[in-house]
Design an enzyme around this catalytic site. Structure first.
Site, PDB file in Angstrom:
ATOM      1  N   HIS A 129      53.762  27.257   5.667  1.00 45.62           N
ATOM      2  CA  HIS A 129      52.690  26.580   6.409  1.00 45.62           C
ATOM      3  C   HIS A 129      51.700  26.060   5.368  1.00 45.62           C
ATOM      4  CE1 HIS A 129      49.037  26.408   8.964  1.00 45.62           C
ATOM      5  NE2 HIS A 129      49.847  26.381   9.999  1.00 45.62           N
ATOM      6  N   ASP A 206      52.676  36.106   4.474  1.00 42.59           N
ATOM      7  CA  ASP A 206      51.966  35.441   5.552  1.00 42.59           C
ATOM      8  C   ASP A 206      52.652  35.873   6.849  1.00 42.59           C
ATOM      9  OD1 ASP A 206      51.268  33.757   7.596  1.00 42.59           O
ATOM     10  OD2 ASP A 206      51.581  31.898   6.474  1.00 42.59           O
ATOM     11  N   GLN A 209      53.314  34.505  11.914  1.00 43.59           N
ATOM     12  CA  GLN A 209      54.350  34.344  12.940  1.00 43.59           C
ATOM     13  C   GLN A 209      55.205  35.592  13.110  1.00 43.59           C
ATOM     14  OE1 GLN A 209      54.475  31.976  15.031  1.00 43.59           O
ATOM     15  NE2 GLN A 209      53.138  30.479  14.041  1.00 43.59           N
ATOM     16  N   LYS A 232      47.138  34.631  17.535  1.00 44.94           N
ATOM     17  CA  LYS A 232      48.586  34.550  17.762  1.00 44.94           C
ATOM     18  C   LYS A 232      49.153  35.872  18.281  1.00 44.94           C
ATOM     19  CE  LYS A 232      49.256  31.192  14.076  1.00 44.94           C
ATOM     20  NZ  LYS A 232      49.516  29.845  14.572  1.00 44.94           N
ATOM     21  N   CYS A 370      52.105  21.645  10.641  1.00 47.98           N
ATOM     22  CA  CYS A 370      51.417  22.027   9.397  1.00 47.98           C
ATOM     23  C   CYS A 370      52.416  22.497   8.354  1.00 47.98           C
ATOM     24  CB  CYS A 370      50.379  23.119   9.621  1.00 47.98           C
ATOM     25  SG  CYS A 370      49.049  22.610  10.689  1.00 47.98           S
TER      26      CYS A 370
HETATM   27  C1  LIG Z   1      53.160  30.733   9.311  1.00 47.93           C
HETATM   28  C2  LIG Z   1      51.699  30.446   9.526  1.00 47.93           C
HETATM   29  N1  LIG Z   1      50.832  30.714   8.543  1.00 47.93           N
HETATM   30  C3  LIG Z   1      49.524  30.489   8.694  1.00 47.93           C
HETATM   31  C4  LIG Z   1      48.999  29.975   9.836  1.00 47.93           C
HETATM   32  C5  LIG Z   1      47.531  29.722   9.918  1.00 47.93           C
HETATM   33  O1  LIG Z   1      46.937  30.553  10.836  1.00 47.93           O
HETATM   34  P1  LIG Z   1      45.438  30.340  11.282  1.00 47.93           P
HETATM   35  O2  LIG Z   1      45.325  28.904  11.680  1.00 47.93           O
HETATM   36  O3  LIG Z   1      45.289  31.257  12.441  1.00 47.93           O
HETATM   37  O4  LIG Z   1      44.561  30.685  10.145  1.00 47.93           O
HETATM   38  C6  LIG Z   1      49.857  29.676  10.882  1.00 47.93           C
HETATM   39  C7  LIG Z   1      49.321  29.089  12.129  1.00 47.93           C
HETATM   40  O5  LIG Z   1      49.802  28.114  12.651  1.00 47.93           O
HETATM   41  C8  LIG Z   1      51.237  29.924  10.723  1.00 47.93           C
HETATM   42  O6  LIG Z   1      52.099  29.652  11.701  1.00 47.93           O
END
Ligand SMILES: Cc1ncc(COP(=O)(O)O)c(C=O)c1O
Lengths: 412, 150
Positions: A129, A206, A209, A232, A370
């Site tokens: 991401h 990270d 998900q 999430k 993203c």
């Molecule tokens: C794999 C992953 N990492 C990071 C994020 C970023 O999360 P946040 O926007 O809640 O900070 C997301 C959110 O879409 C994600 O799917």
């Protein structure tokens, strides 16, 4: 659509815990298939927020009066719930942030800035991401370090051998998504951590998900940093978690300066507070933390194993149904996948699909998620993505299929 | 007509499948790039202007049905017109997409472009329909800056 549905693994009544799902969209029942972007909230989370503001609210860590003490206790209780949820050894290893994004930026700007110099390397993967790419690029600009990218194959599976070869004496940090948001791939994080630890390199996962979809045990993984987002995991927005091993966190410089993160301040010298407070400057998102605690307790009540099994059943049913439509291509076909299904429909741009889906009451995501490097790998500008939460059922998947057929009619 | 049918009119679908003036001229005289970061649409508008008249206009890129059809029909409508008139048409087109005023006025210069009136019911899609036009304006201004709809 005549095949009987597999046995539901989660009681239908759980769906009733989510008031928003009773709504209609464009006069159709709402079918919410965008939990990977953000999950809907159960009543217990909504109630915990309003209840806290109605009867329990005060600032924390400062008042001598009872209301403030109670609020502080509720706040720290939630930290303990998080500890339990991801199997951390100690509550002080958990830092509240605004979300995964801020948690990764925190590690980049504290651990990263103190540990990396010119020529050092940060190793990520092609399926990250943007929030696990850009903070490292900023760090590279600041320190002269280099971002190195492990590749994946055309199923969206990480090439582990290639990844292992990229780890070397200059690698100072490995940062990888536990589960890819664009493809659903579950990465071989145990192997990755072993490879990195064999050369004494810390690993950040990270978990944005992963945390909503499977049991997490940071001690069993022996991971050094773990991040996830409250919104999430069926909790409020604006709250997230950074887990870090105590020894690492203690050695790291603070992130932001301000109240709560200090022990004493004079103009000559400021002494920083202990972890986790050292990393929590200013009045935090108190209600967000309370709501996150309520969300995680709700999930624990159901059991993450059951949720994982339920979503796996939905994924395999959906995969089977989509594969039956010749015009549909699934993007991301790794063996190990969580409840995310990215797809393309021949001759229909994902953005057009998104609009037609919306008119049918079906909420999916259309875009690059993203994760533009992932889109580039597959040579598409965007995909449509359906993702599952604990409240989805097999009828939702049937609606997804019907709507794809509807879109093909509109475009025929 | 349902909102969806009003959005995806035959003409729009036909242009999205067979876009007109979909080519890069040789030599390239003037161009601009446009992107819509929300959905990943990307297109390039090419222009050949002589004495303030659009002698040639074409485009390339990938996008949704609305943005592709809009680009295709834009090139058809504007080819051979003075730049000033092209600007006036864009203004009318923008109004068609965003206001509720009936467009059947006396100085209606939209012609076939009025099939895009269905976009009005889908505010999220207005940017798709205007991407090519904003890109054209950038090319006309000669700044060569990339246009983004965000
Ligand atoms: C794999 C992953 N990492 C990071 C994020 C970023 O999360 P946040 O926007 O809640 O900070 C997301 C959110 O879409 C994600 O799917």
């Amino acid at each position: 659509m005549t095949t009987p549905h597999p046995q539901a693994l989660i009681s239908e009544s759980l769906r009733a815990d989510f008031p928003i799902l009773e709504q209609k969209m464009h006069d159709k029942p709402l079918v919410y298939l965008d939990s990977a972007a953000s999950a809907q909230k159960p009543q217990v989370v909504i109630d915990s927020l309003s209840g806290f503001y109605e009867t329990g609210y005060a600032n924390i860590h400062r008042g001598v009066y009872k209301l403030s003490q109670d609020a502080t206790e509720a706040f720290e209780h939630a930290r303990n719930t998080v500890r339990d949820f991801i199997g951390a050894a100690e509550a002080r290893e958990l830092i509240f942030t605004r979300g995964t994004t801020e948690a990764i930026n925190l590690v980049a700007q504290t651990y990263g800035r103190s540990a990396l110099g010119p020529g050092d390397e940060i190793l990520i993967t092609e399926m990250e991401h943007h929030s696990n790419i850009v903070p490292w690029q900023i760090l590279c600009e600041q320190t002269g370090a280099k971002l190195v990218v492990g590749l994946m194959d055309d199923t969206g599976t990480l090439l582990l051998e290639n990844f292992a070869e990229l780890i070397n004496a200059r690698t100072k940090l490995v940062a990888v998504s536990h589960v890819s948001n664009a493809l659903g791939t579950i990465n071989p994080v145990r192997e990755i951590i072993e490879l990195a630890h064999a050369q004494n390199i810390p690993v950040l996962l990270d978990g944005a998900q992963a945390a909503p979809h499977m049991p997490i045990d940071v001690q069993a993984l022996d991971v050094d940093f773990y991040t996830f987002s409250g919104h999430k995991v069926y909790g409020p927005t604006g709250i997230g978690v950074l887990y870090g091993k105590a020894a690492l966190l203690e050695a790291m410089p603070p992130y932001q300066g301000g109240g709560d993160m200090i022990l004493s301040v004079t103009f000559e010298k400021t002494e920083y507070n202990e972890i986790p407070h050292k990393f929590e400057a200013g009045t935090p998102n108190i209600a967000g933390v309370i709501g996150l605690g309520a969300a995680l307790e709700y999930l624990q009540g159901i059991g993450m194993d059951r949720i994982a099994a339920h979503e796996a059943a939905l994924l395999s049913y959906a995969t089977e149904k989509l594969e039956e439509i010749p015009q549909v291509t699934i993007i991301g076909t790794a063996k190990e996948k969580a409840g995310v299904i990215s797809f393309a429909v021949e001759g229909i741009h994902p953005h057009d699909l998104g609009t037609i889906f919306d008119m049918d009451g079906v909420a999916i995501r259309a875009g690059h998620h993203c994760a533009q490097p992932v889109m580039e790998h597959f040579g598409v500008p965007a995909t449509a993505r359906a993702s599952f939460g604990l409240y989805n059922n097999f009828e939702d998947v049937d609606m997804l299929v019907q709507t794809i057929q509807h879109a093909m009619e509109v475009f025929s | 007509m349902s909102d969806l049918r009003a959005l995806y009119q035959e003409v729009i679908l036909e242009h999205s499948k067979n876009p007109r003036n979909f080519r890069m001229p040789d030599p390239v005289d003037n161009f601009a790039n446009g992107i819509n970061p929300l959905c990943g649409d990307k297109l390039t508008v090419y222009l050949h202007v002589v004495d303030d008249v659009i002698e040639d206009i074409s485009f390339e890129g990938s996008g949704c049905a609305i943005s592709t059809a809009s680009a295709s029909m834009m090139t058809q409508r504007l080819k051979g017109l003075p730049v000033e008139q092209a600007n006036a048409i864009f203004e009318q087109f923008h109004e068609l997409l965003t206001s509720n005023i009936d467009q059947e006025t006396s100085d209606d210069q939209l012609g076939k472009l009025s099939v895009f009136s269905g976009v009005r019911e889908f505010p999220m899609r207005v940017k798709c329909a205007t991407l090519a036009w904003h890109t054209l304006q950038s090319a006309l201004s000669g700044e060569h800056a990339d246009v983004s709809t965000e």
